[in-house]
Design an enzyme around this catalytic site. Sequence first.
Site, PDB file in Angstrom:
ATOM      1  N   GLY A  46       2.196 -71.317  39.667  1.00 52.61           N
ATOM      2  CA  GLY A  46       1.177 -71.909  40.514  1.00 52.61           C
ATOM      3  C   GLY A  46       0.932 -70.977  41.672  1.00 52.61           C
ATOM      4  N   HIS A  47       0.042 -71.343  42.527  1.00 57.19           N
ATOM      5  CA  HIS A  47      -0.364 -70.425  43.583  1.00 57.19           C
ATOM      6  C   HIS A  47       0.380 -70.601  44.886  1.00 57.19           C
ATOM      7  CE1 HIS A  47      -4.506 -69.726  41.504  1.00 57.19           C
ATOM      8  NE2 HIS A  47      -3.488 -69.533  40.710  1.00 57.19           N
TER       9      HIS A  47
END
Length: 426
Positions: free
Chosen positions: A274-275
């Site tokens: 994920g970021h």
Amino acid sequence: MGMGMGMGMGMGSLKILMMLLLLIESTIFTESSHRSKQKKADGYGDINVFNVISFGAIGDGTTDDSKGFKQAWDVACNSSTASSPTVLVPQGRTFLLQPLTFNGKSCTTSNYITFQIDGKIIAPSKPSAWECKPNCDHWISFRKCDGLLIQGSGSINGQGSKWWRISCKNKKKACPSRKPTGFVIADSNNVEMRGIRFEDSPKMHISFERSTLVHANNLTIKAPSNSPNTDGIHIQHSTNVSIHNSIIQTGDDCVSIGNGAKYINITNIKCGPGHGISIGSLGINGKTEQVEYVHVRNVSFHGTTNGGGHGHARNITFKHITSHASTHPIVIDQYYCPHKHCKNQTSAVEISNVRYEDIKGTSGRRIAVQLSCSESTPCTNILMKDISLRNKDQNDDTSSICFNAHGFTNSRVEPNVPCLQKHDHL
Ligand SMILES: *[C@@H]1O[C@H](CO)[C@@H](O)[C@H](O)[C@H]1NC(C)=O
Ligand SMILES: *[C@@H]1O[C@H](CO)[C@@H](O)[C@H](O)[C@H]1NC(C)=O
Ligand SMILES: *[C@@H]1O[C@H](CO)[C@@H](O)[C@H](O)[C@H]1NC(C)=O
Ligand SMILES: *[C@@H]1O[C@H](CO)[C@@H](O)[C@H](O)[C@H]1NC(C)=O
Ligand SMILES: *[C@@H]1O[C@H](CO)[C@@H](O)[C@H](O)[C@H]1NC(C)=O
Ligand SMILES: *[C@@H]1O[C@H](CO)[C@@H](O)[C@H](O)[C@H]1NC(C)=O
Ligand SMILES: *[C@@H]1O[C@H](CO)[C@@H](O)[C@H](O)[C@H]1NC(C)=O
């Protein structure tokens, strides 16, 4: 009757209240066939439990159970029990829900409401089966609730895979239908969420909007790493929000902090793929935006801070962070451009007092620290302390770049950030 009402009530209204209580009492009495009293395992004693099955929900995974859920909520929310009325979604069944709002506005219970989710809740399996045309903004939402506990060992699955394939980013035309947010808490106070597992939302999984005192603990949020815009938790226009001890693995930000977020604590989050944790997309369309007092601790992350309007983001701390080959372990990017054609920014959200402390691990890119601030609104008072970000490819070094970033480094900082402009007066 253990109704805890407010003080300073005159005799006249007390009478009306007594009559109201009698009315509620008789309503509950006639509804007793719907009600099953259960002894809670945690020893809190008897609690009124409103099982969705008793209100017509089937739980076979194909029948629309929205009505049963709505009715269980309506009765629970007007229950007059001394303990927290509980809507129960029982274990071992799968409930299909159409877009549904649980509104707390007209609830008369003086207690907080518990939503106990031990079973599985699923969304319709394809966009055309959603009953919310033309626009689906959300799937499940809780609005205007004051005192709400959502907990259990169950799961909430948005069945988003077919939504993900509708690409809005690459189309010139407006999207045919907006993608729905999975789970929304809006205009509410005193909300606690624990234990639930969220999966495969069409868009972001959970959104906290215009709410105060929201606490999330021990949540699991999962979607494939290539699913678009599936942020774990989004926070906007909300204050005193904490997110602790959770696992968030999605295709976008684990937590995204947007406009109007204030007093936010995020600790012990296993984030990724994920970021990372982002404070972002502020000031789109030149709006005035404010984010203040955000503390992110003990998290593995990728942080971005960006903007294009007015306002400020300040008093932000990232502490005890472990980066596992994050592509952008430390980023402030006021030039961030989510679409292809962004104007050169003449104004930006003012970013100040951002502290990065004890950040260790590896960077997926050579540039481990990027601080790109705008000429018109430089970033000020950026503090970096105890940073050690090595390249994931051990033969290569990491480096830093900055534009218009002012602040200090303190003790060990690797890579060096010589481009951080020192202020004399700070
Ligand atoms: C709860 O009771 C109030 C007062 O009788 C009523 O106005 C309201 O509609 C009820 N709320 C629900 C959700 O049934
Ligand atoms: C977290 O939630 C899970 C699933 O609901 C539960 O089994 C577990 O006991 C919870 N852990 C803690 C520390 O509360
Ligand atoms: C955030 O953490 C600080 C310091 O640990 C604490 O004083 C504050 O109450 C916390 N706020 C929330 C919303 O959890
Ligand atoms: C929110 O948190 C701040 C800072 O910890 C505190 O001063 C304030 O009283 C809190 N607000 C509420 C409504 O609890
Ligand atoms: C940080 O997280 C790790 C595991 O994720 C945990 O073992 C540790 O106790 C946490 N530290 C703090 C200060 O909460
Ligand atoms: C918050 O940030 C502002 C502006 O950068 C600064 O003046 C203020 O001292 C900070 N407050 C705290 C509590 O750090
Ligand atoms: C924006 O304009 C300035 C000055 O005209 C220029 O130096 C800068 O490179 C431009 N930035 C971007 C991101 O285009």
